[in-house]
Write an enzyme that holds these catalytic residues in place. Structure first.
Site, PDB file in Angstrom:
ATOM      1  N   THR A   1       0.834  -1.191   0.000  1.00  0.00           N
ATOM      2  CA  THR A   1       0.000   0.000   0.000  1.00  0.00           C
ATOM      3  C   THR A   1       0.874   1.249   0.000  1.00  0.00           C
ATOM      4  O   THR A   1       1.747   1.404   0.856  1.00  0.00           O
ATOM      5  CB  THR A   1      -0.912   0.014   1.241  1.00  0.00           C
ATOM      6  OG1 THR A   1      -1.669  -1.191   1.257  1.00  0.00           O
ATOM      7  CG2 THR A   1      -1.849   1.209   1.218  1.00  0.00           C
ATOM      8  N   GLN A   2       0.621   2.132  -0.954  1.00  0.00           N
ATOM      9  CA  GLN A   2       1.429   3.338  -1.071  1.00  0.00           C
ATOM     10  C   GLN A   2       0.821   4.532  -0.344  1.00  0.00           C
ATOM     11  O   GLN A   2       1.502   5.519  -0.086  1.00  0.00           O
ATOM     12  CB  GLN A   2       1.616   3.683  -2.554  1.00  0.00           C
ATOM     13  CG  GLN A   2       2.380   2.627  -3.329  1.00  0.00           C
ATOM     14  CD  GLN A   2       3.772   2.399  -2.769  1.00  0.00           C
ATOM     15  OE1 GLN A   2       4.564   3.325  -2.630  1.00  0.00           O
ATOM     16  NE2 GLN A   2       4.060   1.161  -2.399  1.00  0.00           N
TER      17      GLN A   2
END
Length: 263
Positions: free
Chosen positions: A35-36
Site C-alpha cells: 500500500t502506497q
C-alpha cells in the site's frame, strides 16, 4: 532506455525485446506490491495527563478521501482484562483493524501466562511492530497514542508513528491536531512537573475544547466523538458517541434552502 515521451523509462524494444505483459493476466505471478497511501482514514487523536491519570479522545469519523464515509468508527481501543490502558489510533482504518487483531492475540497469550503488559510495555511493543513494518517498506499507516500507567504506577502517555518514531509528553496530538490542538493542550501542562497541578475536570474540558476547534477547522473531523479516562482507581472509563452541545453550526438546518426541504 527509451527516452521518447511515449515510452519514458522503458527499455528499448529493438535492443531488449518487447515488454512482457503476461503478469497482468496472471496476478499470482505479479511482483509483491505494498500500500502506497491510506484509503479510509481517521483524523486526530488527542490526549493529556492529569495528576491521577490520562484523558484521551478521538472523533468517530472515517473518511474515504474527502468523503465523510463512516460516522461510527471508534478509534479508542481499551487494552487488558479488565482494561487498564487505552490506544487512540489515527490514520488508515484497515491498518488500525490489523493492530487491533495483534493486540487481541497478545491478550490471549498473556491470559495463558496470567500476566499483562502495562501501558509503557505496550507502547514499546507497538514501537517494535511499527518499526519492523517500516523496515520492510510496508508500513502501517497509523499514528498511535498509548495512555495508561508505567511500571511505577505513574501516568503514562506516549506516541508512535508509521516510521517507528516514538516520544513522550504531558500532552499529545496526532494528525492535524498536532498543529491546531497541541498549542491549546499545552496550556494545561508543558512539563511533567506541571502535571501534578492538573485536575481531571480541567483535562477533560481542555480536550473537549480542542476537539471542538478541530471540528470547526479540520474538514476530516465531525462533532461526534469518544473520550476515555484512565485512572488507577476506576481503570478505563470510555464514553462513546458523545456529541458537542451548543455548537454554533447547528443554525444551518433552520436556513431555508439548506438541505432537504419538505415545505
Amino acid at each position: 532506455m527509451n527516452h521518447l515521451p511515449q515510452g519514458w523509462g522503458r527499455p528499448r524494444d529493438d535492443i531488449y525485446g518487447h515488454y512482457d505483459h503476461s503478469y497482468l493476466t496472471h496476478p499470482s505471478q505479479a511482483p509483491i506490491q505494498h500500500t502506497q497511501q491510506p484509503a479510509v482514514t481517521g483524523t486526530s487523536v488527542l490526549a493529556a495527563k492529569f495528576k491521577d491519570g490520562v484523558v484521551i479522545a478521538a472523533d468517530n469519523l472515517a473518511s474515504y478521501g474527502s468523503l465523510a464515509r463512516f460516522t461510527d468508527v471508534h478509534r479508542l481501543i481499551p487494552y487488558g482484562s479488565p482494561p487498564h490502558a487505552v490506544l487512540g489510533i489515527g490514520g488508515d482504518v484497515s491498518d488500525m483493524q490489523h493492530i487491533t487483531r495483534l493486540l487481541e492475540e497478545l491478550q490471549t497469550e498473556e491470559a495463558y501466562d496470567n500476566s499483562t503488559l502495562n501501558a509503557k510495555s505496550l507502547h514499546t511493543y507497538l514501537t517494535k511492530v511499527m518499526y519492523n513494518r517500516r523496515s520492510k517498506v510496508d508500513p502501517l499507516w497509523n499514528a498511535i497514542l498509548v495512555a495508561g500507567f508505567d511500571e511505577a504506577g505513574k501516568p503514562f502517555l506516549a506516541s508512535v508513528d508509521l516510521l517507528g518514531t516514538q516520544f513522550k509528553a504531558p500532552t499529545l496530538a496526532t494528525g492535524y491536531g498536532s498543529m491546531l490542538a497541541q498549542p491549546l493542550l499545552r496550556k494545561l501542562a508543558e512539563t511533567e512537573e506541571e502535571v501534578a497541578g492538573v485536575t481531571l475536570e480541567a483535562a477533560v474540558e481542555k480536550i473537549k475544547e480542542s476537539l471542538k476547534v478541530l471540528f470547526y477547522r479540520d474538514a476530516r473531523s465531525m462533532d461526534r466523538y469518544s473520550i476515555a479516562v484512565v485512572t488507577k482507581e476506576h481503570g478505563v472509563q470510555i464514553k462513546r458517541d458523545e456529541k458537542f452541545e451548543n455548537q454554533s453550526w447547528a443554525f444551518a438546518d433552520r436556513i431555508k434552502g439548506y438541505g432537504t426541504q419538505v415545505n
